[in-house]
Design a protein around this motif. Structure first.
Motif, short mmCIF file in Angstrom:
data_model
loop_
_atom_site.label_atom_id
_atom_site.label_comp_id
_atom_site.label_asym_id
_atom_site.label_seq_id
_atom_site.Cartn_x
_atom_site.Cartn_y
_atom_site.Cartn_z
N PHE A 221 3.00 -3.84 -14.85
CA PHE A 221 2.52 -2.70 -15.62
C PHE A 221 1.91 -1.69 -14.66
N MET A 222 2.50 -0.50 -14.63
CA MET A 222 2.00 0.57 -13.76
C MET A 222 1.29 1.62 -14.61
N ASP A 223 0.24 2.18 -14.05
CA ASP A 223 -0.42 3.31 -14.71
C ASP A 223 -1.12 4.12 -13.63
N GLY A 224 -0.95 5.42 -13.68
CA GLY A 224 -1.64 6.29 -12.73
C GLY A 224 -1.32 6.01 -11.28
N GLY A 225 -0.09 5.55 -11.00
CA GLY A 225 0.32 5.37 -9.62
C GLY A 225 -0.13 4.08 -8.98
N VAL A 226 -0.65 3.17 -9.79
CA VAL A 226 -0.99 1.85 -9.25
C VAL A 226 -0.42 0.75 -10.15
N VAL A 227 -0.27 -0.43 -9.57
CA VAL A 227 0.09 -1.60 -10.37
C VAL A 227 -1.20 -2.11 -10.99
N VAL A 228 -1.30 -1.98 -12.29
CA VAL A 228 -2.52 -2.41 -12.96
C VAL A 228 -2.51 -3.91 -13.16
N GLU A 229 -1.32 -4.43 -13.45
CA GLU A 229 -1.24 -5.84 -13.79
C GLU A 229 0.16 -6.34 -13.55
N GLY B 208 0.80 -1.23 0.00
CA GLY B 208 0.00 0.00 0.00
C GLY B 208 0.82 1.27 0.00
N VAL B 209 1.92 1.27 -0.78
CA VAL B 209 2.81 2.44 -0.76
C VAL B 209 2.18 3.64 -1.47
N HIS B 210 2.09 4.71 -0.71
CA HIS B 210 1.57 5.98 -1.24
C HIS B 210 2.66 7.03 -1.21
N LYS B 211 2.68 7.84 -2.26
CA LYS B 211 3.61 8.97 -2.28
C LYS B 211 2.91 10.14 -2.93
N ASN B 212 2.92 11.27 -2.26
CA ASN B 212 2.40 12.46 -2.92
C ASN B 212 3.40 13.59 -2.87
N PHE B 213 3.33 14.44 -3.85
CA PHE B 213 4.11 15.67 -3.87
C PHE B 213 3.10 16.79 -3.69
N GLY B 214 3.10 17.40 -2.50
CA GLY B 214 2.05 18.38 -2.23
C GLY B 214 0.71 17.67 -2.31
N ARG B 215 -0.17 18.20 -3.15
CA ARG B 215 -1.50 17.61 -3.24
C ARG B 215 -1.59 16.58 -4.36
N VAL B 216 -0.49 16.42 -5.07
CA VAL B 216 -0.52 15.46 -6.19
C VAL B 216 -0.15 14.07 -5.70
N GLU B 217 -1.09 13.17 -5.84
CA GLU B 217 -0.84 11.79 -5.44
C GLU B 217 -0.19 11.05 -6.59
N VAL B 218 1.04 10.63 -6.40
CA VAL B 218 1.78 10.00 -7.49
C VAL B 218 1.76 8.48 -7.38
N THR C 188 9.47 7.35 -9.35
CA THR C 188 9.19 7.68 -7.95
C THR C 188 9.24 6.43 -7.09
N PHE C 189 8.71 5.35 -7.62
CA PHE C 189 8.73 4.11 -6.84
C PHE C 189 10.17 3.63 -6.62
N LEU C 190 10.98 3.65 -7.67
CA LEU C 190 12.39 3.26 -7.50
C LEU C 190 13.07 4.17 -6.49
N ARG C 191 12.76 5.47 -6.57
CA ARG C 191 13.38 6.43 -5.65
C ARG C 191 12.96 6.16 -4.20
N CYS C 192 11.76 5.69 -4.00
CA CYS C 192 11.32 5.33 -2.64
C CYS C 192 12.13 4.13 -2.14
N ILE C 193 12.35 3.15 -3.00
CA ILE C 193 13.12 1.97 -2.60
C ILE C 193 14.53 2.38 -2.18
N ASN D 286 4.66 8.28 1.98
CA ASN D 286 3.70 9.00 2.83
C ASN D 286 2.78 8.06 3.60
N ALA D 287 2.47 6.94 2.99
CA ALA D 287 1.65 5.94 3.69
C ALA D 287 1.93 4.58 3.09
N GLY D 288 1.63 3.56 3.86
CA GLY D 288 1.94 2.21 3.43
C GLY D 288 3.33 1.83 3.93
#
Ligand code: ADP
Ligand code: MG
Length: 255
Positions: free
Chosen positions: A223-231, A11-21, A47-52, A59-61
């Protein structure tokens, strides 16, 4: 098979300001696994690689690398945020290769590879020199050890960058579109080095749109799209039998 995980995201969440990435990423990477990550520009892959790699704070998860919660240290049942030098320590265990190679321009290929083990780990110069020469041999650049980055092609510079990351003996390698900035005729040599690394058992997370590499070298494909793992699944599953419309549409563009 060991159930130890090299990377686990819950459930990894990351936002920049109000933008949820990143909007809740769940995935697992096993030791020795090569995970390829694809997805449109802006979907949150970097962004996900940078979090790792501790370059961004989640921010959450929860995110673990090799069983340790990224950004925290556990003492008893309490969690403490890592201090800067502890973060630096953790980052040394992870190699990262970017689209832009970012070699030190005033250092030769060999000196670039030697720099971090000497400056950061204070390893003996002689030992480091030997290892660096061996790494340059492994990436096919023994004859370029004395060249400066400006005297190397983009593909050669990227192979030096890979050798430089490996010089720190990382347990995990992250690649962020390592061949996207290269002329097409130089891509193959870089992918060849990455394939060799995979064959040697390195755990790798590779953001790439090189679908041939993903198919032949990847153990898993996300496959990622819009900040989620789609598949996600094996490369074969995702490529030949995508379940989601978004995956199908994306694959139609890159295949
Ligand atoms: P990808 O690598 O999949 O192309 P990124 O992770 O680079 O996607 O970016 C995802 C989104 O996050 C983009 O909309 C980007 O503009 C935004 N973003 C990335 N880094 C920052 C930042 N430091 N500040 C603000 N927005 C950012
Ligand atoms: Mg990116």
């Amino acid at each position: 098979m060991s159930d130890r995980l090299m990377v686990k995201a819950e459930g990894v969440h990351k936002n920049f300001g109000r933008v949820e990435v990143l909007k809740g990423i769940d995935l697992e990477v096993r030791p020795g696994e090569v995970m390829c990550v694809i997805g449109p520009s802006g979907s949150g892959k970097s962004t996900f690689l940078r979090c790792i790699n501790h370059l961004e704070k989640v921010n959450a998860g929860k995110l673990w690398v090799d069983g340790e919660l990224v950004g925290y240290r556990q003492k008893g049942d309490k969690l403490y945020e890592l201090r800067d030098h502890e973060v630096a320590q953790k980052r040394r265990e992870i190699g990262m290769v970017f689209q832009k190679f970012n070699l030190f321009p005033h250092m030769t290929a060999l000196e670039n590879v030697m720099e971090a083990p000497i400056q950061v780990k204070k390893e003996p110069r002689g030992e480091v020199r030997e290892r660096a020469a061996e790494l340059l041999r492994q990436v096919g650049l023994s004859d370029k050890a004395g060249n400066y980055p400006a005297q190397l092609s983009g593909g050669q510079q990227q192979r030096v960058a890979i050798a430089r990351a490996l010089a720190m003996k990382p347990k995990l390698m992250l690649f962020d579109e390592p061949t996207s900035a290269l002329d097409p005729e130089l891509v193959g040599d870089v992918l060849g080095v990455m394939r060799q690394l995979a064959d040697e058992g390195m755990t790798m997370v590779v953001v790439t749109h090189e679908m041939g590499f993903a198919r032949e070298v990847g153990d898993s494909l996300v496959f990622m799209d819009g900040g989620v793992v789609v598949e996600q699944g094996t490369p074969r599953e995702v490529i030949t039998d995508p379940q989601h419309e978004r995956t199908k549409a994306f694959l139609a563009k890159v295949l």
